[in-house]
Design a protein around this motif. Sequence first.
Motif, short mmCIF file in Angstrom:
data_model
loop_
_atom_site.label_atom_id
_atom_site.label_comp_id
_atom_site.label_asym_id
_atom_site.label_seq_id
_atom_site.Cartn_x
_atom_site.Cartn_y
_atom_site.Cartn_z
N GLN A 113 0.88 -1.19 0.09
CA GLN A 113 -0.09 0.12 0.18
C GLN A 113 0.84 1.32 -0.06
N PRO A 114 0.78 2.16 -0.93
CA PRO A 114 1.53 3.32 -1.00
C PRO A 114 1.05 4.34 0.02
N SER A 115 2.04 5.40 0.25
CA SER A 115 1.60 6.38 1.31
C SER A 115 0.30 7.14 1.22
N ALA A 116 -0.41 7.65 1.87
CA ALA A 116 -1.64 8.33 1.83
C ALA A 116 -1.44 9.73 1.92
N HIS A 117 -2.22 10.45 1.47
CA HIS A 117 -2.01 11.69 1.40
C HIS A 117 -3.50 12.62 2.06
N SER A 118 -3.30 14.00 2.25
CA SER A 118 -4.24 14.67 2.99
C SER A 118 -5.51 15.10 2.14
N LEU A 119 -5.21 15.10 0.63
CA LEU A 119 -6.07 15.52 -0.43
C LEU A 119 -5.64 14.41 -1.54
N VAL A 120 -6.75 13.99 -1.96
CA VAL A 120 -6.46 13.01 -3.32
C VAL A 120 -7.54 13.71 -4.31
N THR A 121 -7.28 13.95 -5.60
CA THR A 121 -8.06 14.91 -6.44
C THR A 121 -8.23 13.83 -7.88
N ALA A 122 -9.54 13.91 -8.40
CA ALA A 122 -9.88 13.26 -9.67
C ALA A 122 -10.37 14.36 -10.45
N PHE A 123 -9.70 15.29 -11.05
CA PHE A 123 -10.28 16.30 -11.73
C PHE A 123 -10.94 16.10 -13.03
N GLU A 124 -9.84 15.38 -13.94
CA GLU A 124 -10.40 15.05 -15.37
C GLU A 124 -10.88 13.39 -15.64
N HIS A 125 -10.44 12.60 -14.50
CA HIS A 125 -10.23 11.31 -14.93
C HIS A 125 -11.60 10.39 -14.55
N LEU A 126 -12.22 11.10 -13.83
CA LEU A 126 -13.86 10.30 -13.04
C LEU A 126 -14.66 10.11 -14.38
N SER A 127 -14.82 11.16 -14.94
CA SER A 127 -15.87 11.13 -16.08
C SER A 127 -15.52 10.30 -17.38
N CYS A 128 -14.37 9.69 -17.56
CA CYS A 128 -14.04 9.05 -18.68
C CYS A 128 -13.41 7.56 -18.27
N THR A 129 -13.08 7.31 -17.03
CA THR A 129 -12.79 5.90 -16.66
C THR A 129 -14.06 5.11 -16.95
N ALA A 130 -13.45 3.69 -17.08
CA ALA A 130 -14.43 2.49 -17.42
C ALA A 130 -15.07 2.23 -16.17
N VAL A 149 -11.15 13.88 -0.29
CA VAL A 149 -11.17 13.55 -1.73
C VAL A 149 -12.11 14.58 -2.50
N ALA A 150 -11.41 14.90 -3.54
CA ALA A 150 -12.04 16.13 -4.30
C ALA A 150 -12.17 15.22 -5.70
N LEU A 151 -13.53 15.20 -6.06
CA LEU A 151 -14.11 14.59 -7.66
C LEU A 151 -14.62 15.57 -8.44
N ALA A 152 -14.38 15.67 -9.58
CA ALA A 152 -15.16 16.66 -10.54
C ALA A 152 -15.65 15.85 -11.73
N THR A 153 -16.82 16.66 -12.14
CA THR A 153 -17.34 15.90 -13.30
C THR A 153 -18.16 17.25 -14.08
N TRP A 154 -18.60 16.80 -15.14
CA TRP A 154 -19.22 17.86 -16.01
C TRP A 154 -20.53 18.41 -15.33
N GLY A 155 -21.13 19.45 -15.44
CA GLY A 155 -22.15 19.92 -14.91
C GLY A 155 -23.21 19.29 -15.84
N PRO A 156 -24.53 19.78 -15.63
CA PRO A 156 -25.90 19.32 -16.44
C PRO A 156 -25.59 19.61 -17.72
N PRO A 157 -25.89 18.89 -18.68
CA PRO A 157 -25.59 19.24 -20.10
C PRO A 157 -26.60 20.49 -20.65
N PRO A 183 -20.11 11.66 -21.04
CA PRO A 183 -19.66 12.72 -20.03
C PRO A 183 -20.40 13.21 -19.05
N PHE A 184 -21.90 12.94 -19.20
CA PHE A 184 -22.83 13.45 -18.42
C PHE A 184 -23.36 12.42 -17.60
N ALA A 185 -22.94 10.96 -17.62
CA ALA A 185 -23.39 10.16 -16.71
C ALA A 185 -23.50 10.38 -15.17
#
Length: 276
Positions: A113-130, A149-157, A183-185
Amino acid sequence: MASVSVASGVANGPVPERTRARQRARDWAEIQERMLVPLYEAVYERLEVGPATSVLGLGCRSGLALLLAAGRGAEVVGLEPEAELRSLAQDRSLRVMSDVYRDLAPEGQAGTQPSAHSLVTAFEHLSCTADPLALVRDAARLTLPGGHVALATWGPPERCESAGVLRVARRLADPLRRAPYAPFALSEPGAVERMVARAGLRLGGGGRVLCPFAYPDLESAVRGLLSMGVFDAAADYSGLRQVEKEVVEALHPYRRGDGSVRMLNVFRYTVAERVR
């Protein structure tokens, strides 16, 4: 309909995949990445990112979000599976790796298990990962207790003028071989919140951020949008030339008198806390 000659070389014949990947990575770093700066800054401001923060960026691409966090004094590290993007991030003197469990494990303990962090972000990856839930669960495991954890997605289409352009990626992909980009799922109310709960995180709020996609000309717009990676399946199935043609057509309503292109988009971020 106006045409555009994109610097992909498609007009001069097929381009090797490695060359396409390098060009796409450069286009992302030089054109597209800055469009999301308001999103990055909104998250960092909300979470008071600074010298006491350790940031891990999942799917950090060429690293601009990490650079902004480092500028606030944070310790930063990133994960980026695409070699060309990872190389550009490393050229910015960022520590960006390819595999979270191999490269970010404590020294001499690869595979643990790698070291943990106080903030983990997924700015672009969440909307296109399988598998977005798997990504959120990975983010939770890599977050310190009490961290975020900070997660980002597209807003309403209906709030995203780029929605019509993104529909090209879905329409031209082979639905039988690869799942079309959706992208809008995760833009539907409660979609991200349900994943947060299933990952064992506590919801901590969120917000919406206006991120204009603004380009000086049509060529830059096409290159920037294609650098997002979301048109790759469409290009593989329908051909890059056809994708470029239909992207140009979809951009027509957003061209201005001076030749520039501007689309207003809303992005949403969700903040969650690891409580144990």
